[in-house]
Design a protein around this motif. Sequence first.
Motif, PDB file in Angstrom:
ATOM      1  N   ALA A  83     -85.114   0.446  59.833  1.00 13.59           N
ATOM      2  CA  ALA A  83     -84.917  -0.149  58.040  1.00 13.59           C
ATOM      3  C   ALA A  83     -83.434  -0.087  58.017  1.00 13.59           C
ATOM      4  N   GLU A  84     -82.792   0.896  58.251  1.00 15.97           N
ATOM      5  CA  GLU A  84     -81.451   0.768  58.092  1.00 15.97           C
ATOM      6  C   GLU A  84     -80.765  -0.328  58.979  1.00 15.97           C
ATOM      7  N   PHE A  85     -81.334  -0.774  60.008  1.00 15.18           N
ATOM      8  CA  PHE A  85     -80.845  -2.266  60.768  1.00 15.18           C
ATOM      9  C   PHE A  85     -81.128  -3.209  59.933  1.00 15.18           C
ATOM     10  N   ARG A  86     -82.278  -3.354  59.318  1.00 13.84           N
ATOM     11  CA  ARG A  86     -82.604  -4.720  58.516  1.00 13.84           C
ATOM     12  C   ARG A  86     -81.702  -4.590  56.994  1.00 13.84           C
ATOM     13  N   ARG A  87     -81.153  -3.400  56.704  1.00 12.57           N
ATOM     14  CA  ARG A  87     -80.556  -3.572  55.573  1.00 12.57           C
ATOM     15  C   ARG A  87     -79.155  -3.913  55.933  1.00 12.57           C
ATOM     16  N   SER A  88     -78.727  -3.604  56.802  1.00 10.81           N
ATOM     17  CA  SER A  88     -77.196  -4.006  57.197  1.00 10.81           C
ATOM     18  C   SER A  88     -77.052  -5.246  58.039  1.00 10.81           C
ATOM     19  N   LEU A  89     -78.341  -5.827  58.616  1.00  9.47           N
ATOM     20  CA  LEU A  89     -78.435  -7.090  59.513  1.00  9.47           C
ATOM     21  C   LEU A  89     -79.533  -8.055  59.198  1.00  9.47           C
ATOM     22  N   PRO A  90     -79.524  -8.213  57.833  1.00  9.90           N
ATOM     23  CA  PRO A  90     -80.842  -9.030  57.668  1.00  9.90           C
ATOM     24  C   PRO A  90     -81.074 -10.228  58.370  1.00  9.90           C
ATOM     25  N   ASP A  91     -80.232 -10.833  58.641  1.00 12.24           N
ATOM     26  CA  ASP A  91     -80.477 -12.195  59.574  1.00 12.24           C
ATOM     27  C   ASP A  91     -80.585 -12.063  61.048  1.00 12.24           C
ATOM     28  N   VAL A  92     -80.411 -10.785  61.523  1.00 12.96           N
ATOM     29  CA  VAL A  92     -80.697 -10.555  63.085  1.00 12.96           C
ATOM     30  C   VAL A  92     -82.209 -10.111  63.266  1.00 12.96           C
ATOM     31  N   PRO A  93     -82.786 -10.527  64.228  1.00 18.47           N
ATOM     32  CA  PRO A  93     -84.274  -9.863  64.177  1.00 18.47           C
ATOM     33  C   PRO A  93     -84.173  -8.630  65.074  1.00 18.47           C
ATOM     34  N   VAL A  94     -85.196  -7.896  64.450  1.00 21.71           N
ATOM     35  CA  VAL A  94     -85.350  -6.482  65.086  1.00 21.71           C
ATOM     36  C   VAL A  94     -86.820  -6.173  65.371  1.00 21.71           C
ATOM     37  N   VAL A  95     -87.182  -5.673  66.433  1.00 18.38           N
ATOM     38  CA  VAL A  95     -88.596  -5.223  66.523  1.00 18.38           C
ATOM     39  C   VAL A  95     -88.568  -3.955  67.044  1.00 18.38           C
ATOM     40  N   ARG A  96     -89.970  -3.382  66.703  1.00 19.60           N
ATOM     41  CA  ARG A  96     -89.973  -1.887  67.073  1.00 19.60           C
ATOM     42  C   ARG A  96     -90.439  -1.648  68.662  1.00 19.60           C
TER      43      ARG A  96
END
Length: 259
Positions: A83-96
């Motif tokens: 969740a913190e990743f998505r806040r700081s890097l909204p344009d980079v995909p992250v998967v669990r």
Amino acid sequence: MTLAQPPSPAARARSFDAAAAQYAANRPSYPPALLDAVEELAGRPLAGARIVDVGAGTGIATALLHARGADVLAVEPGAGMAAEFRRSLPDVPVVRGSGDALPVADGHADLVTYAQAWHWTDTARSVPEALRVLRPGGALALWWNTDALDIEWIAEAADRSGRFFGVDIAAEKRKAGDRPERADPSGRLSFARREVRWSRRVPVDTHLANLGSHSAFLVTAEERRRAFLEEERSHLLKVFPDGIVEETYDVLLLVATKP
């Protein structure tokens, strides 16, 4: 009387989720020279590379790779960190997901990277997974910021932390000498090794928050943790009376090309 068992590695790994914002705000990043070394040892530029950054956390390393022009897919097991990743890097995909079972197709990546994260994996599973995900000639890159224990104040601080946790931190760093073997006990990978020294100057509160964001502290009872960090503040202000701490790190980098 039964002695309390130390927290399991899994519990320590999960501890980061509740401290994700603290981690993002205070952990050190990595120097440009580290990324230069990754390019050299991997035999290709990061620009245009397809990278899977595993155990990406809050995105500290991912952001650097992305800024170099890489096409990065981040993999992170923790909900709070993701969740913190998505806040700081909204344009980079992250998967669990985790390095032991990557949610990535075979032969997808030019590079698979782990910043401060390989030690959380089961190498019997994470090595085959990295090899599966890498294209032929692709590379696995692992790195860790480690304290520069030849600097007097850092060695003294490490001794204090070691006594608090009952660990010989200097001995643990010396074990880093055999990290290439421990990184892949199966011997399937041949790692090239590089160390890069760098430093940053931060307020004492940032230094203490960085220290407190490590899993060993996060799983320690709050009262004990707070008392140690307040005592540490007094030690640090004797060395840095202006309240600005110069942290020095040796980044250990290991890179192996897919056979």
